[in-house]
Design a protein around this motif. Sequence first.
Motif, PDB file in Angstrom:
ATOM      1  N   THR A 134     -10.278  -0.159  -2.550  1.00  0.00           N
ATOM      2  CA  THR A 134      -9.646  -1.098  -1.630  1.00  0.00           C
ATOM      3  C   THR A 134     -10.743  -1.938  -0.980  1.00  0.00           C
ATOM      4  O   THR A 134     -11.929  -1.600  -1.056  1.00  0.00           O
ATOM      5  CB  THR A 134      -8.831  -0.368  -0.555  1.00  0.00           C
ATOM      6  OG1 THR A 134      -9.711   0.452   0.232  1.00  0.00           O
ATOM      7  CG2 THR A 134      -7.746   0.492  -1.170  1.00  0.00           C
ATOM      8  N   ASP A 146     -11.614  -5.015   2.397  1.00  0.00           N
ATOM      9  CA  ASP A 146     -11.178  -5.724   3.602  1.00  0.00           C
ATOM     10  C   ASP A 146     -12.066  -6.947   3.753  1.00  0.00           C
ATOM     11  O   ASP A 146     -12.986  -6.981   4.577  1.00  0.00           O
ATOM     12  CB  ASP A 146     -11.266  -4.801   4.818  1.00  0.00           C
ATOM     13  CG  ASP A 146     -10.672  -5.426   6.075  1.00  0.00           C
ATOM     14  OD1 ASP A 146      -9.948  -6.435   5.944  1.00  0.00           O
ATOM     15  OD2 ASP A 146     -10.935  -4.920   7.179  1.00  0.00           O
ATOM     16  N   SER A 190     -11.708 -13.883  -0.012  1.00  0.00           N
ATOM     17  CA  SER A 190     -10.501 -13.661  -0.820  1.00  0.00           C
ATOM     18  C   SER A 190     -10.133 -14.918  -1.596  1.00  0.00           C
ATOM     19  O   SER A 190      -9.777 -14.853  -2.780  1.00  0.00           O
ATOM     20  CB  SER A 190      -9.333 -13.241   0.075  1.00  0.00           C
ATOM     21  OG  SER A 190      -9.604 -12.032   0.741  1.00  0.00           O
ATOM     22  N   GLN A 244      -8.726  -5.900  -2.689  1.00  0.00           N
ATOM     23  CA  GLN A 244      -8.279  -6.711  -1.570  1.00  0.00           C
ATOM     24  C   GLN A 244      -6.769  -6.873  -1.580  1.00  0.00           C
ATOM     25  O   GLN A 244      -6.112  -6.840  -0.527  1.00  0.00           O
ATOM     26  CB  GLN A 244      -8.945  -8.092  -1.619  1.00  0.00           C
ATOM     27  CG  GLN A 244      -8.497  -9.034  -0.509  1.00  0.00           C
ATOM     28  CD  GLN A 244      -8.836  -8.514   0.883  1.00  0.00           C
ATOM     29  OE1 GLN A 244      -9.774  -7.729   1.051  1.00  0.00           O
ATOM     30  NE2 GLN A 244      -8.072  -8.938   1.884  1.00  0.00           N
ATOM     31  N   THR A 288      -4.942  -4.102   0.055  1.00  0.00           N
ATOM     32  CA  THR A 288      -4.929  -4.250   1.512  1.00  0.00           C
ATOM     33  C   THR A 288      -3.909  -5.307   1.936  1.00  0.00           C
ATOM     34  O   THR A 288      -3.201  -5.132   2.940  1.00  0.00           O
ATOM     35  CB  THR A 288      -6.330  -4.601   2.023  1.00  0.00           C
ATOM     36  OG1 THR A 288      -7.243  -3.566   1.623  1.00  0.00           O
ATOM     37  CG2 THR A 288      -6.349  -4.723   3.537  1.00  0.00           C
ATOM     38  N   GLU A 289      -3.810  -6.393   1.179  1.00  0.00           N
ATOM     39  CA  GLU A 289      -2.811  -7.419   1.501  1.00  0.00           C
ATOM     40  C   GLU A 289      -1.399  -6.847   1.386  1.00  0.00           C
ATOM     41  O   GLU A 289      -0.528  -7.121   2.229  1.00  0.00           O
ATOM     42  CB  GLU A 289      -2.963  -8.627   0.563  1.00  0.00           C
ATOM     43  CG  GLU A 289      -4.303  -9.343   0.641  1.00  0.00           C
ATOM     44  CD  GLU A 289      -4.515 -10.100   1.927  1.00  0.00           C
ATOM     45  OE1 GLU A 289      -3.562 -10.239   2.715  1.00  0.00           O
ATOM     46  OE2 GLU A 289      -5.660 -10.569   2.154  1.00  0.00           O
ATOM     47  N   PRO A 315     -11.979   1.300   3.261  1.00  0.00           N
ATOM     48  CA  PRO A 315     -11.616   0.016   3.885  1.00  0.00           C
ATOM     49  C   PRO A 315     -10.144  -0.053   4.288  1.00  0.00           C
ATOM     50  O   PRO A 315      -9.820  -0.521   5.395  1.00  0.00           O
ATOM     51  CB  PRO A 315     -11.935  -1.000   2.782  1.00  0.00           C
ATOM     52  CG  PRO A 315     -13.007  -0.351   1.966  1.00  0.00           C
ATOM     53  CD  PRO A 315     -12.636   1.103   1.946  1.00  0.00           C
ATOM     54  N   LEU A 316      -9.261   0.417   3.429  1.00  0.00           N
ATOM     55  CA  LEU A 316      -7.833   0.380   3.733  1.00  0.00           C
ATOM     56  C   LEU A 316      -7.476   1.340   4.861  1.00  0.00           C
ATOM     57  O   LEU A 316      -6.744   0.981   5.799  1.00  0.00           O
ATOM     58  CB  LEU A 316      -7.027   0.714   2.477  1.00  0.00           C
ATOM     59  CG  LEU A 316      -5.510   0.793   2.641  1.00  0.00           C
ATOM     60  CD1 LEU A 316      -4.950  -0.536   3.122  1.00  0.00           C
ATOM     61  CD2 LEU A 316      -4.853   1.212   1.334  1.00  0.00           C
ATOM     62  N   LYS A 330      -8.609   0.314   8.270  1.00  0.00           N
ATOM     63  CA  LYS A 330      -7.823  -0.779   8.813  1.00  0.00           C
ATOM     64  C   LYS A 330      -6.433  -0.321   9.247  1.00  0.00           C
ATOM     65  O   LYS A 330      -5.929  -0.730  10.298  1.00  0.00           O
ATOM     66  CB  LYS A 330      -7.696  -1.888   7.769  1.00  0.00           C
ATOM     67  CG  LYS A 330      -7.145  -3.209   8.299  1.00  0.00           C
ATOM     68  CD  LYS A 330      -7.181  -4.270   7.230  1.00  0.00           C
ATOM     69  CE  LYS A 330      -6.853  -5.653   7.792  1.00  0.00           C
ATOM     70  NZ  LYS A 330      -7.924  -6.188   8.650  1.00  0.00           N
TER      71      LYS A 330
END
Length: 465
Positions: free
Chosen positions: A252, A254, A260, A283, A286-287, A337-338, A341
Amino acid sequence: MHPDRLFPADTTTRDIARRLYGQIKDLPIISPHGHTDPSWFAENKPFENPSALLLQPDHYLLRMLYSQGIPLEAMGIRRRDGGDVESDPKKIWQLFAEHYYLFRGTPTRMWLDHVFSEVFNLDEALTADTAESYYEHINSCLQQPEFLPRALFERFNIEVIATTESPLDDLRHHQAIKDSGWQGRVITAFRPDPVMDPEHDGFVSNLKQLANITGEDTQTFSGYLAALKKRREFFKSMGATSTDHGHPTAVTADLTRAESEQLFAGALKGELTPQQAELFRGQMLTEMALMSLDDGLIMQIHPGCHRNHNQSLFENFGRDKGADLPVATEYISALKPLLNKLGNDPRFNLIVFTLDETAYSRELAPLAGHYPAMKVGPAWWFHDSPEGMRRYREQITETAGFYNTVGFNDDTRAFLSIPARHDVARRMDCTFLAQLVAEHRITEEEAAEIAYDLTYRLAKQAYKL
């Protein structure tokens, strides 16, 4: 089918397992993730023949036969070039029966024996000598009203089943089911891989199709995200409660918006390196997670599979023909990262699967045992087996407990095997719990409550069903 199959050999523990199983064996089936064809339930037509129903869609079965030198053409699997393949379903069935011995000791054998015995009331073994009588009996059954898809759905006591569709799918079969007035609950799940993976076949053309469907400009990153959000909303309106992501790894990311957009521009031009493509997929996970805060869809990640390993087979026959293989997968750094967040956000729900069993106790159980947003998916695919389920419970429970897992899901295209697969899971869970009771680690009353939760409640809760 022996009534004590899969139960412990030790009589004391077996008796406990029997009692636990007796309390949950008839609970409704919750099938929150799978690949059955929604057209079966929309059209409710008789299944074509035994070979088309039971053999040709089953990549577990095809891979074993292929490993023993039986060409896919002999099983009637269509070639991309239109070349000759066996077209007589009786000959295909006979060939399979002659090689049924190959499946001894495998879960495929257990599932098929269950189907033969419990669904079709066949009480003799499948062999080369019984192949013809098997075929004729099953084929005759399939013409009867009680063997139509909806009738079997009800007979199997399925409360809800989820299929899996691409964002480019119009979901017309799901609409037809809703319009029919039939009360069976068949929902979809959002699988955006064709429009999220820049290395997927036809990625650029898929984005153009996505633009046509949504009216958004998918040549810009903001328009691309808006298009995906629209499709998620449409899928949710058709009953979806989850998304599903079959990425090669669990990576993942961020990134900043500028980073991006730069990756997206490279994806549109087909200029991303493998490392950049992986970063873009990361990415996009995460979106998707951020979108789930608004629409409430559960996120599933199914990484760790090297798909279409046999290049020749892929070129000649396409995907899902038994040439997918597990690979080692890292989760701690990949998911950081995910989870950093969103892992503490009560609105986010993440279910993570693996084909790398070495990650159970080292990575997945500790992660799920800490982050409120994360649960560990059940033993999956190559590990959807009695031994795989036992290893899963042994390695996950000590750190994540039972309640950071999500019950069982069958993840199958083989509709008639669904009761068999759930029955195996129920028996193995009762066996594991019986051992804990016999060792005085939990009481039998606690075990009965856990068995109910693993069979029914946890799946409903995790998938918002």
